[in-house]
Design an enzyme around this catalytic site. Structure first.
Site, PDB file in Angstrom:
ATOM      1  N   ASP A  47      -2.529   2.789  14.000  1.00 56.11           N
ATOM      2  CA  ASP A  47      -3.790   2.294  13.449  1.00 56.11           C
ATOM      3  C   ASP A  47      -4.029   0.873  13.963  1.00 56.11           C
ATOM      4  O   ASP A  47      -3.125   0.052  14.025  1.00 56.11           O
ATOM      5  CB  ASP A  47      -3.728   2.299  11.916  1.00 56.11           C
ATOM      6  CG  ASP A  47      -5.097   2.175  11.283  1.00 56.11           C
ATOM      7  OD1 ASP A  47      -5.551   3.127  10.644  1.00 56.11           O
ATOM      8  OD2 ASP A  47      -5.724   1.090  11.433  1.00 56.11           O
ATOM      9  N   ILE A  48      -5.278   0.601  14.335  1.00 60.02           N
ATOM     10  CA  ILE A  48      -5.634  -0.697  14.914  1.00 60.02           C
ATOM     11  C   ILE A  48      -5.605  -1.817  13.868  1.00 60.02           C
ATOM     12  O   ILE A  48      -5.475  -2.992  14.211  1.00 60.02           O
ATOM     13  CB  ILE A  48      -7.026  -0.591  15.588  1.00 60.02           C
ATOM     14  CG1 ILE A  48      -7.193  -1.597  16.699  1.00 60.02           C
ATOM     15  CG2 ILE A  48      -8.157  -0.689  14.586  1.00 60.02           C
ATOM     16  CD1 ILE A  48      -8.394  -1.310  17.606  1.00 60.02           C
ATOM     17  N   ASN A  67      -8.323  10.331   3.445  1.00 58.47           N
ATOM     18  CA  ASN A  67      -9.533   9.885   2.756  1.00 58.47           C
ATOM     19  C   ASN A  67     -10.668  10.850   3.097  1.00 58.47           C
ATOM     20  O   ASN A  67     -10.866  11.187   4.267  1.00 58.47           O
ATOM     21  CB  ASN A  67      -9.899   8.464   3.185  1.00 58.47           C
ATOM     22  CG  ASN A  67      -8.857   7.455   2.761  1.00 58.47           C
ATOM     23  OD1 ASN A  67      -8.301   7.552   1.677  1.00 58.47           O
ATOM     24  ND2 ASN A  67      -8.559   6.493   3.620  1.00 58.47           N
ATOM     25  N   GLN A  99     -13.814   6.777   3.540  1.00 54.70           N
ATOM     26  CA  GLN A  99     -13.534   7.383   4.851  1.00 54.70           C
ATOM     27  C   GLN A  99     -14.498   6.746   5.843  1.00 54.70           C
ATOM     28  O   GLN A  99     -15.705   7.002   5.800  1.00 54.70           O
ATOM     29  CB  GLN A  99     -13.741   8.907   4.828  1.00 54.70           C
ATOM     30  CG  GLN A  99     -13.384   9.533   6.175  1.00 54.70           C
ATOM     31  CD  GLN A  99     -13.719  11.024   6.270  1.00 54.70           C
ATOM     32  OE1 GLN A  99     -14.201  11.630   5.320  1.00 54.70           O
ATOM     33  NE2 GLN A  99     -13.460  11.597   7.429  1.00 54.70           N
ATOM     34  N   HIS A 140      -8.447  12.777   9.658  1.00 54.09           N
ATOM     35  CA  HIS A 140      -7.216  12.112  10.100  1.00 54.09           C
ATOM     36  C   HIS A 140      -6.274  11.945   8.929  1.00 54.09           C
ATOM     37  O   HIS A 140      -6.703  11.797   7.787  1.00 54.09           O
ATOM     38  CB  HIS A 140      -7.519  10.760  10.757  1.00 54.09           C
ATOM     39  CG  HIS A 140      -8.394   9.868   9.932  1.00 54.09           C
ATOM     40  ND1 HIS A 140      -9.761  10.031   9.888  1.00 54.09           N
ATOM     41  CD2 HIS A 140      -8.109   8.825   9.124  1.00 54.09           C
ATOM     42  CE1 HIS A 140     -10.285   9.118   9.097  1.00 54.09           C
ATOM     43  NE2 HIS A 140      -9.301   8.375   8.602  1.00 54.09           N
ATOM     44  N   HIS A 196      -3.325   9.565   7.542  1.00 57.35           N
ATOM     45  CA  HIS A 196      -2.612   8.286   7.658  1.00 57.35           C
ATOM     46  C   HIS A 196      -1.139   8.522   7.298  1.00 57.35           C
ATOM     47  O   HIS A 196      -0.838   9.199   6.318  1.00 57.35           O
ATOM     48  CB  HIS A 196      -3.144   7.264   6.649  1.00 57.35           C
ATOM     49  CG  HIS A 196      -4.570   6.866   6.824  1.00 57.35           C
ATOM     50  ND1 HIS A 196      -4.934   5.665   7.388  1.00 57.35           N
ATOM     51  CD2 HIS A 196      -5.728   7.483   6.487  1.00 57.35           C
ATOM     52  CE1 HIS A 196      -6.261   5.555   7.369  1.00 57.35           C
ATOM     53  NE2 HIS A 196      -6.769   6.648   6.835  1.00 57.35           N
TER      54      HIS A 196
HETATM   55  P1  AMP Z   1     -10.380   5.872   7.058  1.00 55.38           P
HETATM   56  O1  AMP Z   1     -10.785   4.688   6.245  1.00 55.38           O
HETATM   57  O2  AMP Z   1      -9.506   6.831   6.305  1.00 55.38           O
HETATM   58  O3  AMP Z   1     -11.564   6.547   7.699  1.00 55.38           O
HETATM   59  O4  AMP Z   1      -9.457   5.314   8.191  1.00 55.38           O
HETATM   60  C1  AMP Z   1      -9.895   5.029   9.487  1.00 55.38           C
HETATM   61  C2  AMP Z   1      -8.797   4.227  10.117  1.00 55.38           C
HETATM   62  O5  AMP Z   1      -9.052   4.179  11.505  1.00 55.38           O
HETATM   63  C3  AMP Z   1      -8.705   2.786   9.625  1.00 55.38           C
HETATM   64  O6  AMP Z   1      -7.410   2.568   9.076  1.00 55.38           O
HETATM   65  C4  AMP Z   1      -8.957   1.962  10.882  1.00 55.38           C
HETATM   66  O7  AMP Z   1      -8.179   0.794  10.926  1.00 55.38           O
HETATM   67  C5  AMP Z   1      -8.579   2.941  11.982  1.00 55.38           C
HETATM   68  N1  AMP Z   1      -9.218   2.697  13.260  1.00 55.38           N
HETATM   69  C6  AMP Z   1     -10.523   2.419  13.510  1.00 55.38           C
HETATM   70  N2  AMP Z   1     -10.737   2.289  14.829  1.00 55.38           N
HETATM   71  C7  AMP Z   1      -9.537   2.490  15.441  1.00 55.38           C
HETATM   72  C8  AMP Z   1      -9.107   2.474  16.803  1.00 55.38           C
HETATM   73  N3  AMP Z   1      -9.945   2.236  17.826  1.00 55.38           N
HETATM   74  N4  AMP Z   1      -7.790   2.708  17.046  1.00 55.38           N
HETATM   75  C9  AMP Z   1      -6.937   2.950  16.035  1.00 55.38           C
HETATM   76  N5  AMP Z   1      -7.287   2.982  14.740  1.00 55.38           N
HETATM   77  C10 AMP Z   1      -8.569   2.749  14.434  1.00 55.38           C
END
Ligand code: AMP
Ligand code: ZN
Length: 113
Positions: free
Chosen positions: A30-31, A86, A93, A99, A101
């Site tokens: 995760d970024i 989520n 979400q 996805h 986590h």
């Molecule tokens: P959610 O809130 O469950 O939709 O989680 C989305 C997740 O994607 C968050 O934890 C973000 O930090 C992660 N995210 C968003 N963009 C990227 C990216 N380019 N590379 C890796 N993780 C990302």
């Protein structure tokens, strides 16, 4: 789906810090990690959320659930880890592509933030 971030990451069109990939899924860091170890497992098939799953996805979901422990072990999470999905705006979400986590090595807060 052409304008979907996780589809682009799954295709390799947007780079990610990948930890695992096979024909059905990709897993990457995760970024914006919410724990010392925080990865996302993403199916290559575009599915918006748990709300959009159908029985056609049963094998894919089973595959993901069975891979979690292998990825966790690969990441050194033998002490335990949290798995979070989520679904929808009320659950924050932010990326509308299913996805999972995986968070580990502690810093557990509930709810997050
Ligand atoms: P959610 O809130 O469950 O939709 O989680 C989305 C997740 O994607 C968050 O934890 C973000 O930090 C992660 N995210 C968003 N963009 C990227 C990216 N380019 N590379 C890796 N993780 C990302
Ligand atoms: Zn997508």
């Amino acid at each position: 789906m052409s304008d979907c971030l996780f589809c682009k990451i799954a295709e390799g069109a947007i780079p990610s810090n990948k930890v695992y990939e096979d024909e059905q899924i990709v897993c990457f860091h995760d970024i914006e990690p919410q724990a010392p170890v925080h990865v996302l497992i993403v199916p290559k098939k575009h599915i918006k959320s748990l709300d959009e799953l159908t029985s056609d996805d049963a094998e894919l979901i089973s595959h993901i659930m069975l891979k979690i422990k292998d990825i966790a072990a690969e990441l050194g999470l033998e002490g335990g880890y949290r798995t979070v999905i989520n679904t929808g705006d009320d659950a924050f979400q932010t990326v509308k592509h299913l996805h999972f986590h995986i968070l580990g090595k502690r810093k557990l807060t509930w709810p997050p933030g």
